[in-house]
Design a protein around this motif. Sequence first.
Motif, PDB file in Angstrom:
ATOM      1  N   LEU A 120      25.623  46.706 -52.804  1.00  0.00           N
ATOM      2  CA  LEU A 120      25.110  47.688 -53.759  1.00  0.00           C
ATOM      3  C   LEU A 120      26.224  48.542 -54.347  1.00  0.00           C
ATOM      4  O   LEU A 120      26.238  48.834 -55.546  1.00  0.00           O
ATOM      5  N   THR A 124      27.302  48.238 -58.323  1.00  0.00           N
ATOM      6  CA  THR A 124      27.247  49.466 -59.113  1.00  0.00           C
ATOM      7  C   THR A 124      28.604  49.759 -59.740  1.00  0.00           C
ATOM      8  O   THR A 124      28.691  50.075 -60.931  1.00  0.00           O
ATOM      9  N   ASN A 127      29.237  47.231 -62.576  1.00  0.00           N
ATOM     10  CA  ASN A 127      28.461  47.505 -63.783  1.00  0.00           C
ATOM     11  C   ASN A 127      28.917  48.762 -64.502  1.00  0.00           C
ATOM     12  O   ASN A 127      28.700  48.899 -65.703  1.00  0.00           O
TER      13      ASN A 127
END
Length: 182
Positions: A120, A124, A127
């Motif tokens: 995660l 993150t 992105n």
Amino acid sequence: MTCFLSERIFSSQMILRLKKRETVWNLQVIILIKTAFYCSTYLTAWTAFLGTFFSNQILNWNKQRSIFFLTTQATVGNYSIWEIVLLFWLCSFLLFAAIPLCALFIQWISGKEIAGWLYLILITGWNMASPFKLLSGRLYLWYRSFLEPSIFAVGIFGCIGLIFVLWMIGKKQARRKDFWNA
């Protein structure tokens, strides 16, 4: 949030109560899908509600005096506001479902909760910093989505396919999962 909600399922009592490892996986996926549904509905409602305060006209993408035309130098056909709200909800639902499902899948494959958390954090960061967005780049509802609907549709169906494939592989992996140290 999904990791916290599904964490109690890995308790010894819950594993014994559910009896089958596949049921544990399916229950976690159901919790994840419910969470994605509620979060995307909440986000869509607030976005639509707050968006009405910043505009004097709800939808003017078919006019040359719109921000859409200033941004893209094009106009699009007649979309209703409900179609756009539904597409926004669908995109946010798929993102809220797919990204945590990947983390849950990695957690099951590796047997370590930290692996899901690391995924995660990495996705993150990727992105936020990279011009090439993984998974979310095709699902953001923006102006080009309406100018190139085929590329947008590939993102939607690709994400649905990814969710289905991860669920099926997860079911197969769950049959081989050992909860000795749960």
